[in-house]
Design an enzyme around this catalytic site. Sequence first.
Site, mmCIF file in Angstrom:
data_model
loop_
_atom_site.group_PDB
_atom_site.id
_atom_site.type_symbol
_atom_site.label_atom_id
_atom_site.label_comp_id
_atom_site.label_asym_id
_atom_site.label_seq_id
_atom_site.Cartn_x
_atom_site.Cartn_y
_atom_site.Cartn_z
ATOM 1 N N ASP A 22 -10.099 -75.063 -40.876
ATOM 2 C CA ASP A 22 -10.958 -75.396 -41.559
ATOM 3 C C ASP A 22 -12.342 -75.865 -41.399
ATOM 4 O OD1 ASP A 22 -12.197 -75.539 -44.402
ATOM 5 O OD2 ASP A 22 -10.700 -77.237 -45.226
ATOM 6 N N HIS A 39 -17.909 -68.949 -38.222
ATOM 7 C CA HIS A 39 -16.383 -68.224 -38.194
ATOM 8 C C HIS A 39 -16.443 -67.326 -37.049
ATOM 9 C CE1 HIS A 39 -15.663 -69.656 -42.540
ATOM 10 N NE2 HIS A 39 -16.622 -67.968 -43.138
ATOM 11 N N LEU A 134 6.395 -67.573 -27.117
ATOM 12 C CA LEU A 134 5.010 -68.075 -28.560
ATOM 13 C C LEU A 134 5.268 -67.322 -29.285
ATOM 14 C CD1 LEU A 134 3.490 -70.590 -29.352
ATOM 15 C CD2 LEU A 134 1.817 -69.551 -28.836
HETATM 16 C C1 IPE Z 1 -7.688 -73.340 -46.446
HETATM 17 O O1 IPE Z 1 -9.352 -73.731 -46.341
HETATM 18 C C2 IPE Z 1 -7.577 -71.846 -46.083
HETATM 19 C C3 IPE Z 1 -7.949 -71.837 -44.952
HETATM 20 C C4 IPE Z 1 -8.146 -72.968 -43.642
HETATM 21 C C5 IPE Z 1 -7.501 -70.159 -43.958
HETATM 22 P P1 IPE Z 1 -10.339 -73.613 -47.542
HETATM 23 O O2 IPE Z 1 -11.518 -74.043 -46.765
HETATM 24 O O3 IPE Z 1 -10.273 -72.028 -48.262
HETATM 25 O O4 IPE Z 1 -9.444 -74.280 -48.555
HETATM 26 P P2 IPE Z 1 -10.317 -75.776 -49.602
HETATM 27 O O5 IPE Z 1 -10.986 -74.498 -50.743
HETATM 28 O O6 IPE Z 1 -11.539 -76.110 -49.379
HETATM 29 O O7 IPE Z 1 -8.762 -76.242 -50.180
HETATM 30 C C1 IPE Z 2 -12.687 -72.323 -42.898
HETATM 31 O O1 IPE Z 2 -13.339 -72.509 -42.776
HETATM 32 C C2 IPE Z 2 -12.278 -71.456 -42.755
HETATM 33 C C3 IPE Z 2 -11.965 -69.692 -43.713
HETATM 34 C C4 IPE Z 2 -11.472 -70.670 -44.915
HETATM 35 C C5 IPE Z 2 -11.433 -68.565 -43.993
HETATM 36 P P1 IPE Z 2 -14.423 -72.684 -44.558
HETATM 37 O O2 IPE Z 2 -15.188 -71.612 -44.526
HETATM 38 O O3 IPE Z 2 -13.602 -72.720 -45.310
HETATM 39 O O4 IPE Z 2 -15.255 -73.629 -43.303
HETATM 40 P P2 IPE Z 2 -15.830 -74.692 -44.973
HETATM 41 O O5 IPE Z 2 -14.534 -75.871 -45.306
HETATM 42 O O6 IPE Z 2 -17.133 -74.427 -45.529
HETATM 43 O O7 IPE Z 2 -16.832 -76.136 -44.003
HETATM 44 MG MG MG Z 3 -12.756 -74.901 -46.257
#
Ligand code: IPE
Ligand code: IPE
Ligand code: MG
Length: 248
Positions: A22, A39, A134
């Site tokens: 995240d 990303h 792995l």
């Molecule tokens: C969780 O992250 C999902 C992934 C890392 C793929 P999100 O960014 O979607 O989660 P919330 O919205 O903060 O709970």
């Molecule tokens: C995690 O990073 C990747 C996915 C959930 C696909 P985010 O896109 O959730 O990044 P933040 O949480 O907005 O910083």
């Molecule tokens: Mg996120």
Amino acid sequence: MRTLLERVKEGGLPRHVAVIMDGNGRWAKAHGLSRTSGHQAGALAAERLIRFVGSKLELPYLTLFAFSSENWARPQSEVAFLMDLLTDFIRTRLAELVDAGVQLRVIGDRERIPSALRDQVADGIAATADGERLHLTIALSYGGRQELAAAARRIASDVVAGKIRPGDVDETAVADRLETAGMPDPDLVIRTSGEERLSNFLLWQSAYAELCFTDVLWPDFVPAEFLRCLAAYQRRRRRFGLVEGMET
Ligand code: IPE
Ligand code: IPE
Ligand code: MG
């Protein structure tokens, strides 16, 4: 002086580490970049971690949360970008994954993902089927509740078909019908970016996982950070509901 890597290797590794990757969006914002650049940087961090685990650690199961069931509700352009990024990720790294002895598995609702990614996933799974070093699982279009509901549907069908009696539905019957069937439960779940929640990740399987939360945003998650989580895990006392000293 022994390095952190040496110390962690001596301390006994978990069998299965699962990571909620995240913070890509916040990383991008902090660098004045678009979310999609975040990303892209996140994909490089995932590549770096897989390479590190595959080459430096005897850690048989690594699971990465790449896209949740709830992430489908993000802007369509971001979703499309992520689907293309995941397709490219598997396609361009496949030869290296095979060479590294990685066995790829994908959990999540594959019906929802675009056909190009679905085909790439199928190719990746077939090409890596003999990997023994792995077990890399990518959670993609994955949600723990959706997975449990699907398991419940399978149990209901099996009951109707007379394969199992309602009274015989136990924990094993459920676990066997999850997408993770046959995998050990995660011993450690890591989440980056400072959020301290599971966001629908491996709800059943994480019942007794240790949790490691780090403020580092996913694109900045370097192997040393992973080792720090493993070291923290090694300091924990897992009791599994028993009293101190009984668990081993
Ligand atoms: C969780 O992250 C999902 C992934 C890392 C793929 P999100 O960014 O979607 O989660 P919330 O919205 O903060 O709970
Ligand atoms: C995690 O990073 C990747 C996915 C959930 C696909 P985010 O896109 O959730 O990044 P933040 O949480 O907005 O910083
Ligand atoms: Mg996120």
